[in-house]
Design a protein around this motif. Structure first.
Motif, PDB file in Angstrom:
ATOM      1  N   PHE A 240      -1.824  13.693  17.380  1.00 26.80           N
ATOM      2  CA  PHE A 240      -1.697  12.787  18.526  1.00 26.80           C
ATOM      3  C   PHE A 240      -1.390  11.382  18.043  1.00 26.80           C
ATOM      4  CE2 PHE A 240      -3.402   9.957  21.822  1.00 26.80           C
ATOM      5  CZ  PHE A 240      -2.713  10.458  22.921  1.00 26.80           C
ATOM      6  N   CYS A 241      -0.353  10.779  18.626  1.00 26.68           N
ATOM      7  CA  CYS A 241       0.074   9.427  18.289  1.00 26.68           C
ATOM      8  C   CYS A 241      -0.154   8.532  19.507  1.00 26.68           C
ATOM      9  CB  CYS A 241       1.554   9.451  17.908  1.00 26.68           C
ATOM     10  SG  CYS A 241       2.292   7.834  17.676  1.00 26.68           S
ATOM     11  N   GLU A 242      -1.096   7.604  19.396  1.00 25.17           N
ATOM     12  CA  GLU A 242      -1.398   6.681  20.502  1.00 25.17           C
ATOM     13  C   GLU A 242      -0.210   5.758  20.782  1.00 25.17           C
ATOM     14  OE1 GLU A 242      -4.413   5.552  22.259  1.00 25.17           O
ATOM     15  OE2 GLU A 242      -5.486   7.350  21.654  1.00 25.17           O
ATOM     16  N   THR A 243       0.083   5.556  22.065  1.00 19.96           N
ATOM     17  CA  THR A 243       1.065   4.545  22.467  1.00 19.96           C
ATOM     18  C   THR A 243       0.410   3.475  23.336  1.00 19.96           C
ATOM     19  OG1 THR A 243       1.757   5.902  24.355  1.00 19.96           O
ATOM     20  CG2 THR A 243       3.047   6.108  22.323  1.00 19.96           C
ATOM     21  N   VAL A 244      -0.720   3.784  23.922  1.00 17.62           N
ATOM     22  CA  VAL A 244      -1.531   2.811  24.658  1.00 17.62           C
ATOM     23  C   VAL A 244      -2.783   2.613  23.819  1.00 17.62           C
ATOM     24  CG1 VAL A 244      -2.847   2.371  26.762  1.00 17.62           C
ATOM     25  CG2 VAL A 244      -0.626   3.513  26.907  1.00 17.62           C
TER      26      VAL A 244
ATOM     27  N   ARG B 145       7.019  12.127  13.787  1.00 20.76           N
ATOM     28  CA  ARG B 145       8.268  12.817  13.471  1.00 20.76           C
ATOM     29  C   ARG B 145       8.231  13.381  12.047  1.00 20.76           C
ATOM     30  NH1 ARG B 145      12.752   8.905  13.972  1.00 20.76           N
ATOM     31  NH2 ARG B 145      14.051  10.732  13.704  1.00 20.76           N
ATOM     32  N   ARG B 146       7.658  12.610  11.108  1.00 19.22           N
ATOM     33  CA  ARG B 146       7.540  13.084   9.726  1.00 19.22           C
ATOM     34  C   ARG B 146       6.642  14.311   9.669  1.00 19.22           C
ATOM     35  NH1 ARG B 146       4.497  13.477   5.682  1.00 19.22           N
ATOM     36  NH2 ARG B 146       2.704  12.393   6.539  1.00 19.22           N
TER      37      ARG B 146
ATOM     38  N   LEU C 124       1.803  16.649  19.485  1.00 19.37           N
ATOM     39  CA  LEU C 124       2.563  17.683  18.796  1.00 19.37           C
ATOM     40  C   LEU C 124       1.578  18.817  18.514  1.00 19.37           C
ATOM     41  CD1 LEU C 124       5.036  18.692  17.120  1.00 19.37           C
ATOM     42  CD2 LEU C 124       4.211  17.233  15.257  1.00 19.37           C
ATOM     43  N   TYR C 125       1.718  19.935  19.218  1.00 24.63           N
ATOM     44  CA  TYR C 125       0.765  21.039  19.158  1.00 24.63           C
ATOM     45  C   TYR C 125       1.272  22.145  18.239  1.00 24.63           C
ATOM     46  CZ  TYR C 125      -1.409  18.910  23.244  1.00 24.63           C
ATOM     47  OH  TYR C 125      -2.048  18.051  24.097  1.00 24.63           O
ATOM     48  N   PHE C 126       0.372  22.700  17.428  1.00 22.39           N
ATOM     49  CA  PHE C 126       0.725  23.750  16.470  1.00 22.39           C
ATOM     50  C   PHE C 126      -0.490  24.638  16.241  1.00 22.39           C
ATOM     51  CE2 PHE C 126      -0.762  19.992  14.327  1.00 22.39           C
ATOM     52  CZ  PHE C 126      -1.607  20.453  13.330  1.00 22.39           C
ATOM     53  N   THR C 127      -0.272  25.780  15.592  1.00 22.74           N
ATOM     54  CA  THR C 127      -1.369  26.720  15.373  1.00 22.74           C
ATOM     55  C   THR C 127      -1.601  26.975  13.888  1.00 22.74           C
ATOM     56  OG1 THR C 127       0.124  28.609  15.582  1.00 22.74           O
ATOM     57  CG2 THR C 127      -1.049  27.931  17.579  1.00 22.74           C
ATOM     58  N   ASP C 128      -2.863  27.300  13.583  1.00 17.32           N
ATOM     59  CA  ASP C 128      -3.214  27.676  12.210  1.00 17.32           C
ATOM     60  C   ASP C 128      -2.991  29.182  12.042  1.00 17.32           C
ATOM     61  OD1 ASP C 128      -5.435  29.091  13.217  1.00 17.32           O
ATOM     62  OD2 ASP C 128      -6.912  27.911  12.132  1.00 17.32           O
ATOM     63  N   PRO C 129      -3.201  29.745  10.859  1.00 12.90           N
ATOM     64  CA  PRO C 129      -2.944  31.177  10.644  1.00 12.90           C
ATOM     65  C   PRO C 129      -3.782  32.109  11.522  1.00 12.90           C
ATOM     66  CG  PRO C 129      -3.089  30.044   8.535  1.00 12.90           C
ATOM     67  CD  PRO C 129      -3.509  29.055   9.590  1.00 12.90           C
ATOM     68  N   ASP C 130      -4.927  31.631  12.046  1.00 12.74           N
ATOM     69  CA  ASP C 130      -5.760  32.459  12.912  1.00 12.74           C
ATOM     70  C   ASP C 130      -5.473  32.223  14.393  1.00 12.74           C
ATOM     71  OD1 ASP C 130      -7.842  34.051  11.252  1.00 12.74           O
ATOM     72  OD2 ASP C 130      -7.731  32.089  10.291  1.00 12.74           O
TER      73      ASP C 130
ATOM     74  N   THR D 294      11.189  15.889  23.858  1.00 11.01           N
ATOM     75  CA  THR D 294      11.807  16.275  22.592  1.00 11.01           C
ATOM     76  C   THR D 294      11.469  15.218  21.549  1.00 11.01           C
ATOM     77  OG1 THR D 294      13.869  15.184  23.162  1.00 11.01           O
ATOM     78  CG2 THR D 294      13.687  17.528  23.689  1.00 11.01           C
ATOM     79  N   LEU D 295      11.422  15.668  20.327  1.00 14.38           N
ATOM     80  CA  LEU D 295      11.102  14.799  19.204  1.00 14.38           C
ATOM     81  C   LEU D 295      11.967  15.268  18.043  1.00 14.38           C
ATOM     82  CD1 LEU D 295       9.009  12.550  18.350  1.00 14.38           C
ATOM     83  CD2 LEU D 295       7.611  14.420  17.484  1.00 14.38           C
ATOM     84  N   ASP D 296      12.689  14.362  17.442  1.00 11.24           N
ATOM     85  CA  ASP D 296      13.515  14.723  16.294  1.00 11.24           C
ATOM     86  C   ASP D 296      12.663  14.663  15.033  1.00 11.24           C
ATOM     87  OD1 ASP D 296      15.879  15.040  17.790  1.00 11.24           O
ATOM     88  OD2 ASP D 296      16.231  12.858  17.754  1.00 11.24           O
TER      89      ASP D 296
END
Length: 163
Positions: free
Chosen positions: A134-138, A96-97, A121-127, A159-161
């Motif tokens: 990725f946060c493991e839960t298992v 979340r942070r 949580l997926y995101f893109t770089d400038p290219d 959803t993630l706050d």
């Protein structure tokens, strides 16, 4: 006389033992891209040449190499990497942070998913290269394999706050 060739896999104890990996990406301008990696991923530049920059998360000499794409060539080809997953240290609050940090820096967040073995949580770089925090839960590998198999390796939107 004919010959038959048989291909066999190496026994488990003869397989390569991979301890770390690194990623090399074609980018439009490695010198313009490197500050994004330093700011968003907390990396540090460890080396540079005329056409490339090496970056590290701080433990190895390099974890990601940014290499200038050939003149007139796109930084990404028609078939390319779907994403590069970066497993974080910490729990969902750390994720979340990081989500809040991405939003504050104007980084495009592509999607947030529940993989049943962890959250992505997926995101893109400038290219346009896609990354995943990725946060493991298992936490057990055998249990993780069972869960992925039982759920058919899911990617369920969630959803993630942000913090």
């Amino acid at each position: 006389m004919s010959t038959t060739t048989t291909t066999t896999l190496a026994p488990a104890d003869r397989r390569p033992r991979i301890a770390r990996t690194h990623l090399a990406l074609f980018v439009r301008d490695p010198f313009a891209s490197a500050p994004w990696y330093e700011s968003v991923l907390g990396m540090q530049e460890t080396a540079r040449g005329e056409q490339w920059v090496f970056l590290s998360f701080g433990r190895k000499h390099h974890d990601i190499a940014l290499i200038r794409a050939a003149e007139g060539e796109p930084a990404r080809g028609p078939v390319n990497m779907q994403h590069y997953g970066l497993e974080i240290e910490g729990d969902v609050d750390e994720l979340r942070r990081l989500y809040g940090m991405l939003l504050a820096k104007g980084v495009e967040v592509v999607k947030i998913t529940d993989h049943k073995v962890g959250y992505g949580l997926y995101f893109t770089d400038p290219d346009g290269h896609r990354f995943e925090f990725f946060c493991e839960t298992v936490h057990g590998d055998e249990e993780g394999k069972r869960v992925l198999h039982d759920h058919n390796a899911p990617s369920v939107p969630m959803t993630l706050d942000p913090l």
